[in-house]
Design a protein around this motif. Structure first.
Motif, mmCIF file in Angstrom:
data_model
loop_
_atom_site.group_PDB
_atom_site.id
_atom_site.type_symbol
_atom_site.label_atom_id
_atom_site.label_comp_id
_atom_site.label_asym_id
_atom_site.label_seq_id
_atom_site.Cartn_x
_atom_site.Cartn_y
_atom_site.Cartn_z
ATOM 1 N N LYS A 53 0.841 -1.203 0.000
ATOM 2 C CA LYS A 53 0.000 0.000 0.000
ATOM 3 C C LYS A 53 0.880 1.258 0.000
ATOM 4 O O LYS A 53 1.846 1.333 0.761
ATOM 5 C CB LYS A 53 -0.863 0.023 1.261
ATOM 6 C CG LYS A 53 -1.955 -1.018 1.273
ATOM 7 C CD LYS A 53 -3.235 -0.414 0.769
ATOM 8 C CE LYS A 53 -4.395 -1.373 0.925
ATOM 9 N NZ LYS A 53 -5.611 -0.846 0.334
ATOM 10 N N LYS A 54 0.516 2.203 -0.833
ATOM 11 C CA LYS A 54 1.219 3.493 -0.840
ATOM 12 C C LYS A 54 0.271 4.593 -0.366
ATOM 13 O O LYS A 54 -0.934 4.503 -0.568
ATOM 14 C CB LYS A 54 1.666 3.840 -2.264
ATOM 15 C CG LYS A 54 2.797 2.981 -2.792
ATOM 16 C CD LYS A 54 3.164 3.428 -4.189
ATOM 17 C CE LYS A 54 4.197 2.491 -4.788
ATOM 18 N NZ LYS A 54 4.363 2.690 -6.229
ATOM 19 N N ARG A 55 0.871 5.636 0.216
ATOM 20 C CA ARG A 55 0.085 6.822 0.554
ATOM 21 C C ARG A 55 -0.151 7.598 -0.735
ATOM 22 O O ARG A 55 0.794 7.844 -1.490
ATOM 23 C CB ARG A 55 0.868 7.681 1.555
ATOM 24 C CG ARG A 55 0.131 8.909 2.059
ATOM 25 C CD ARG A 55 1.048 9.659 3.047
ATOM 26 N NE ARG A 55 0.330 10.649 3.835
ATOM 27 C CZ ARG A 55 0.195 11.933 3.493
ATOM 28 N NH1 ARG A 55 0.702 12.370 2.349
ATOM 29 N NH2 ARG A 55 -0.461 12.769 4.271
ATOM 30 N N VAL A 56 -1.408 7.963 -0.993
ATOM 31 C CA VAL A 56 -1.729 8.707 -2.213
ATOM 32 C C VAL A 56 -2.482 9.976 -1.826
ATOM 33 O O VAL A 56 -3.539 9.901 -1.172
ATOM 34 C CB VAL A 56 -2.614 7.868 -3.168
ATOM 35 C CG1 VAL A 56 -2.948 8.667 -4.429
ATOM 36 C CG2 VAL A 56 -1.919 6.568 -3.548
ATOM 37 N N VAL A 57 -1.927 11.123 -2.208
ATOM 38 C CA VAL A 57 -2.638 12.384 -1.975
ATOM 39 C C VAL A 57 -3.593 12.588 -3.148
ATOM 40 O O VAL A 57 -3.185 12.644 -4.309
ATOM 41 C CB VAL A 57 -1.657 13.569 -1.844
ATOM 42 C CG1 VAL A 57 -2.438 14.860 -1.594
ATOM 43 C CG2 VAL A 57 -0.678 13.305 -0.705
ATOM 44 N N VAL B 161 2.107 3.460 -15.039
ATOM 45 C CA VAL B 161 2.605 3.830 -13.706
ATOM 46 C C VAL B 161 2.637 2.578 -12.824
ATOM 47 O O VAL B 161 2.264 1.483 -13.268
ATOM 48 C CB VAL B 161 1.696 4.906 -13.056
ATOM 49 C CG1 VAL B 161 1.700 6.180 -13.868
ATOM 50 C CG2 VAL B 161 0.261 4.388 -12.874
ATOM 51 N N SER B 162 3.068 2.728 -11.580
ATOM 52 C CA SER B 162 3.080 1.596 -10.650
ATOM 53 C C SER B 162 1.758 1.550 -9.893
ATOM 54 O O SER B 162 1.168 2.590 -9.601
ATOM 55 C CB SER B 162 4.209 1.750 -9.627
ATOM 56 O OG SER B 162 5.440 1.774 -10.277
ATOM 57 N N SER B 163 1.336 0.338 -9.562
ATOM 58 C CA SER B 163 0.140 0.191 -8.718
ATOM 59 C C SER B 163 0.394 0.863 -7.374
ATOM 60 O O SER B 163 1.485 0.759 -6.808
ATOM 61 C CB SER B 163 -0.177 -1.283 -8.506
ATOM 62 O OG SER B 163 -1.158 -1.422 -7.504
ATOM 63 N N THR B 164 -0.628 1.528 -6.862
ATOM 64 C CA THR B 164 -0.509 2.139 -5.527
ATOM 65 C C THR B 164 -0.966 1.178 -4.428
ATOM 66 O O THR B 164 -0.995 1.545 -3.263
ATOM 67 C CB THR B 164 -1.364 3.424 -5.451
ATOM 68 O OG1 THR B 164 -2.724 3.090 -5.760
ATOM 69 C CG2 THR B 164 -0.850 4.484 -6.412
ATOM 70 N N GLY B 165 -1.354 -0.052 -4.838
ATOM 71 C CA GLY B 165 -1.771 -1.028 -3.833
ATOM 72 C C GLY B 165 -3.207 -0.823 -3.379
ATOM 73 O O GLY B 165 -3.522 -0.910 -2.199
ATOM 74 N N HIS B 166 -4.101 -0.580 -4.354
ATOM 75 C CA HIS B 166 -5.506 -0.368 -4.013
ATOM 76 C C HIS B 166 -6.431 -1.328 -4.755
ATOM 77 O O HIS B 166 -7.594 -1.010 -5.014
ATOM 78 C CB HIS B 166 -5.896 1.088 -4.272
ATOM 79 C CG HIS B 166 -5.273 2.031 -3.290
ATOM 80 N ND1 HIS B 166 -4.002 2.541 -3.445
ATOM 81 C CD2 HIS B 166 -5.728 2.535 -2.126
ATOM 82 C CE1 HIS B 166 -3.710 3.319 -2.415
ATOM 83 N NE2 HIS B 166 -4.743 3.336 -1.605
ATOM 84 N N GLY B 167 -5.893 -2.498 -5.125
ATOM 85 C CA GLY B 167 -6.703 -3.496 -5.830
ATOM 86 C C GLY B 167 -7.673 -4.187 -4.898
ATOM 87 O O GLY B 167 -7.362 -4.462 -3.734
ATOM 88 N N LEU B 168 -8.859 -4.475 -5.407
ATOM 89 C CA LEU B 168 -9.858 -5.245 -4.663
ATOM 90 C C LEU B 168 -9.780 -6.701 -5.122
ATOM 91 O O LEU B 168 -9.150 -7.005 -6.138
ATOM 92 C CB LEU B 168 -11.256 -4.683 -4.914
ATOM 93 C CG LEU B 168 -11.505 -3.223 -4.529
ATOM 94 C CD1 LEU B 168 -12.996 -2.880 -4.694
ATOM 95 C CD2 LEU B 168 -11.079 -2.936 -3.099
ATOM 96 N N PRO B 169 -10.447 -7.610 -4.426
ATOM 97 C CA PRO B 169 -10.410 -9.011 -4.849
ATOM 98 C C PRO B 169 -10.987 -9.193 -6.255
ATOM 99 O O PRO B 169 -11.992 -8.569 -6.602
ATOM 100 C CB PRO B 169 -11.290 -9.726 -3.814
ATOM 101 C CG PRO B 169 -11.275 -8.832 -2.624
ATOM 102 C CD PRO B 169 -11.184 -7.442 -3.150
ATOM 103 N N ALA B 170 -10.352 -10.040 -7.053
ATOM 104 C CA ALA B 170 -10.854 -10.355 -8.391
ATOM 105 C C ALA B 170 -11.995 -11.376 -8.270
ATOM 106 O O ALA B 170 -11.965 -12.200 -7.360
ATOM 107 C CB ALA B 170 -9.730 -10.937 -9.231
ATOM 108 N N PRO B 171 -12.979 -11.341 -9.171
ATOM 109 C CA PRO B 171 -13.164 -10.365 -10.244
ATOM 110 C C PRO B 171 -13.746 -9.053 -9.691
ATOM 111 O O PRO B 171 -14.650 -9.080 -8.857
ATOM 112 C CB PRO B 171 -14.177 -11.057 -11.151
ATOM 113 C CG PRO B 171 -14.962 -11.966 -10.256
ATOM 114 C CD PRO B 171 -14.038 -12.379 -9.165
#
Lengths: 480, 445
Positions: free
Chosen positions: B290-294, B316-326
């Protein structure tokens, strides 16, 4: 399974429970959706488990697990009694369950085509074809189409001797066109928003909905809405299309007619009800044209089943008769509190939740005029269709709905299309202003597949029969 | 709770079995308990033990997914087969390149062993205390005391494997009189720190103060929004377009506005799962740190949250905000913050000449996501504030209001913030004073 059920009942009874029931549930779901030619969702899910409800010293406890093993059933049966003992630390009057005749029975949803027998390839081909037709229309930014199928197998057994096996089959399908431009986003859905139309039944739904015949109209309307005039801010006569009226029934009549809300047990979360018990049989909630029934036996309704999750047989009964509030959806516990008979309205969202009072198919009965006649009889008004947004206060009085599309009615004719329509009102005044309901030819049991209630949240399937109806002097174009 | 070693065995079995080019496995396990009370008694009380294993299979850019809660070898075998079959018949998505490669994460999820072992009797004791306070005040208590323990593990065939354990607990309560109601809640990782007595006092005070409410005509008013109302509003704003998928599909309110001022310069919104003031995982459901995103920086639209699919599309790089697939919703900001200011709630009240104080919103819904127009009701403690004092309770009002407009009209922000659970996850929010808030309707209570 029967052995596991008996083990649960015996264990909880030995632990001191005066009443026990268990539901063993297996659910298979298949969901497919495509968006702009790509797969959005393709998923198959399987879920199983059991939930045990025990009554000890006048209080309930509930424990559930996904592990269908004898040792886990024993553990959960004991835990349900322990939880009931904890409940009894803060108790009022003892829970009393209204008497029912325990049933040994079986129920299966009738259907023509098992959706799980249709090859995935064929389902995908259908969705991709539809998607392409909508996408090919100039001005469409997002096209999507989806299918959902559920098969739920359940055994209900109680310490009173009930043993009921049910298999409920549900099928759903829908498509959507979105046009974006000039800071606006306009959506058209078919046959309804929130995923489309759903029934208890099989794949025959997909053919019956005639998606191909509606794809182009849908896309055209979405694009046309971008250039349409804004819905005015005024008071006028309002005709609601069937699917929007279905949600109006759901929010402003169905939920307030849930007896647990009326008795205060949802006070902190979903809220209470303006239909308090003192109003039963005395209060005018609508005009004399308004007749609303709860009917869990209605053919193909999404809220149709054989027995509820307390083992009470599905039934049909009046909630509103000629405008008069006459009935509640109840449970065995709330029925006893008001001296009523249980009417089969208790359902749980799967094995892991205790049942709550839920709507079945709560429907407005049709009137006697055709839709063409109703429009022809309207000198100055608006027709709104297909829900886009919904909100209502916690006693279900002040509501506001937005719809995807509206048309102006002038001198008995639909004239121009209007965008961003919404309307507001207060429940008894709104239903009291109903002066015409269209007939059987446009009556359909629409589905609300995602009704949320309770803590932890439970999502359940309900149905609402409705045909377009007219309401006088309604505030529209709120906040413009 | 399922052991880490058992999870590793399951993941290893899946990776060996799957014939897909890439395979991802995600496992949730946990128990949740909840005691509900109303009419001054416990009326529902439950415990659930659950598990869910999901598989995402990719074959030449084609994706399939399947899930089960049956962890037997036969069942997992069928699951892998189903996901592989779905992938093979799916059309190739040119936007999909790869599952994420393993990256080290920092931090850990909040966990309380004491909370994990919390008993139904301890929950009942908390409820008892609140109910007794309600009775002492001639009020009626309703609410819920929820406690959860969960384990989340994710692995993929590129060698990624992550596991986290967490707990959370929440008490919410509404005290009612014949003509009024008052709300209070507390949310955190430790049930033992939730202080039901303090919540009972807050709810009782609001219920007492709002008795015999006056009726106020709809119109534009200065409002003082407490953290529960602010968190609800910020979460709905997030759902209107902080996720990269909605931006890429041009259905975000941020489209054509990135880098531009969209709200007042005193408003900063960010997402940070690793902050001590929130309850977050150190990685997302794809295993990406997870990244901090302003998202809004001093009033200027400044960022989006990404998962690996949308990040690939934007380079860009993922900010680590993916939800479960699908996942049809795309990446979501689940640990939102509205940055605190330099005022205090007490100052907001004392400085108000005429304002409406709102405890919380009810049934908020978005009418127009591009214009961020929301509607909803006030609930459980709505007051008229005049000349620096809470004058009296008022009947609940309906608002129809652009969120961006509201955030452009913020005249004061409290330094104190509170963590609130929302429909998206959670939001840490201060109290706000907002000018010209648009109330468009009223109700009868």
């Amino acid at each position: 399974m029967k052995e596991l059920a008996e083990l649960a009942l015996d264990t909880a009874k030995k632990g001191g429970a005066s009443y026990v029931d268990i539901r063993l549930v297996r659910v298979r779901k298949e969901a497919l959706s495509v968006k702009n030619g790509n797969i959005e969702v393709i998923g198959d899910s399987f879920d199983q488990g059991f939930g045990i409800r025990s009554l000890f010293n006048g209080s309930f406890g509930f424990a559930a697990s996904y592990e269908l093993k004898p040792e886990k059933v024993i553990e959960m049966a004991r835990l349900s009694v322990e939880i009931a003992k904890a409940s009894a630390l803060v108790k009022g009057d003892d829970v009393i369950l209204a008497d029912i005749e325990p049933k040994v029975a079986e129920y299966r949803t009738p259907f023509k085509v098992d959706p799980f027998d249709i090859a995935l390839e064929n389902k995908l081909e259908t969705l991709l074809g539809l998607n392409e037709r909508i996408r090919g229309f100039a001005g469409i930014n997002i096209a999507s189409a989806s299918l959902r199928f559920v098969r739920k197998e359940q055994i209900f057994a109680s310490s009173e001797g009930a043993f009921i096996e049910q298999t409920i089959m549900m099928s759903g399908a829908g498509m959507e066109a979105i046009a974006i431009g000039g800071g606006e986003m306009q959506i058209r859905s078919y046959p309804n928003s929130h995923g489309g139309q759903f029934i208890t039944g099989g794949y025959e739904l997909v053919d019956a909905l005639a998606f191909e015949d509606n794809a182009e109209r849908l896309a055209k309307e979405a694009v046309a809405l971008l250039a349409a005039k804004e819905c005015p801010s005024t008071r006028t006569d309002l005709i609601l299309g069937g699917s929007q009226l279905a949600l109006q029934i759901h929010e402003s009549i169905g939920h307030p007619a849930e007896l647990d809300r009326a008795l205060g047990t949802e006070a902190s979360f979903a809220g209470m009800s303006f239909l308090t018990p003192d109003k039963l049989g005395k209060y005018k909630v609508g005009s004399p044209l308004v007749n609303i029934v709860a009917d869990a036996t209605a053919e193909r309704g999404l809220g149709t089943f054989g027995y509820d999750d307390e083992g009470v047989r599905a039934s049909r009964f009046d909630l509103v008769k000629e405008g008069l509030f006459t009935g509640y959806l109840n449970s065995r516990e709330t029925a006893a509190a008001l001296g009523q008979k249980p009417n089969g309205s208790m359902r749980a969202d799967g094995w892991s939740r205790a049942p709550l009072i839920r709507m079945t198919n709560v429907s407005l009965l049709p009137g006697e005029t055709s839709l063409d006649e109703l429009i022809g009889d309207t000198k100055d008004g608006i027709l709104m269709d297909t829900n886009r947004s919904w909100s209502i206060d916690d006693k279900r009085l002040n509501f506001q709905f937005a719809t995807e599309i509206a048309w102006r009615i002038e001198n008995g004719r639909l004239t121009e299309m209007l965008k961003n329509p919404n309307y507001t009102g207060k429940t008894p005044f709104f239903w009291g202003s109903c002066d015409a309901i269209t007939d059987n030819s446009s009556w359909l049991i629409w589905a609300t597949p995602n009704c949320g209630k309770g803590e932890p949240m439970q999502v359940i399937e309900t149905g609402h029969g409705a045909s377009p109806a007219r309401f006088k002097d309604i505030e529209i174009g709120v906040g413009k | 709770m399922i052991a880490d070693s058992s999870i590793e065995k399951i993941f290893d079995f899946i990776m060996r079995l799957s014939k897909a080019d890439q395979t991802e496995a995600l496992l949730f396990a946990g128990s949740s308990s909840l005691t509900r009370f109303a009419n001054n008694r416990i009326h529902q009380n439950m415990n659930e033990e659950g598990v869910r294993l999901s598989i995402r299979a990719i074959v030449v850019g084609q994706t399939g997914s399947a899930s089960t809660n049956d962890l037997s070898e036969d069942s997992i075998g069928r699951l892998v087969e189903a996901a592989n079959k779905m992938a093979k018949i799916s059309p190739k998505d040119p936007g999909f390149l790869t599952l994420p490669a393993p990256l080290a994460h920092t931090g850990s999820a909040p966990f309380s062993a004491r909370t994990a072992a919390f008993s139904p009797f301890e929950r009942a004791e908390g409820v008892k205390l609140m109910v007794e306070r309600a009775k002492e005040s001639s009020l009626v208590a309703a609410g819920a005391f929820a406690v959860q323990e969960a384990k989340i593990a994710v692995a993929n065939s590129l060698g990624l494997i992550k596991t986290a354990s967490l707990t959370d607990a929440k008490i919410s309560t509404v005290f009612t009189s014949k003509s009024s109601s008052g709300y209070a809640d507390a949310y955190g990782f430790a049930a033992e720190e939730l202080s039901p007595g303090r919540l009972a006092d807050q709810a009782a005070q609001k219920a007492w103060l709002s008795q015999d409410p006056a009726e106020l005509a709809p119109g534009r008013y200065t409002v003082i929004l407490e953290p529960a109302a602010v968190a609800d509003m910020i979460s709905h704003l997030a759902f209107c377009g902080f996720g990269a998928l909605s931006f890429q599909e041009k259905r975000s309110f941020l489209n054509d506005r990135m880098g531009k001022r969209i709200v007042g310069p005193n408003v900063t919104v960010y997402d940070d799962a690793l902050d001590d003031k929130t309850l977050g995982l150190p990685f997302d459901y794809e295993g990406v740190p997870k990244k901090r995103v302003v998202l809004i920086d001093k009033g200027v639209a400044s960022g989006l949250v990404y998962d690996s699919y949308t990040a690939t599309k934007d380079g860009v790089s993922s900010t680590g905000h993916g939800l479960p697939a699908p996942n049809p919703y795309g990446p979501q900001a689940q640990n939102l913050f509205l940055e605190g200011g330099d005022s205090s709630f007490a100052e907001m009240i004392s400085r108000a000449k005429r304002a409406i104080l709102v405890t919380r919103f009810h049934y908020t819904n978005i009418e127009d996501p591009l214009k961020t127009i929301m509607t909803g009701m006030t609930r459980d403690g709505t007051f008229l504030v005049e000349d620096g004092q809470i004058k009296q309770g008022i009947k609940n009002l309906r608002f129809t209001q652009s969120i961006l407009e509201a955030l452009s009209n913020v005249s004061s922000i409290s330094a104190e913030t509170e963590l609130k659970e929302t429909f998206l996850g959670c939001c840490t929010a201060p109290s706000l004073v907002v000018e010209d808030f648009n109330f468009t309707g009223k109700t009868e209570f």
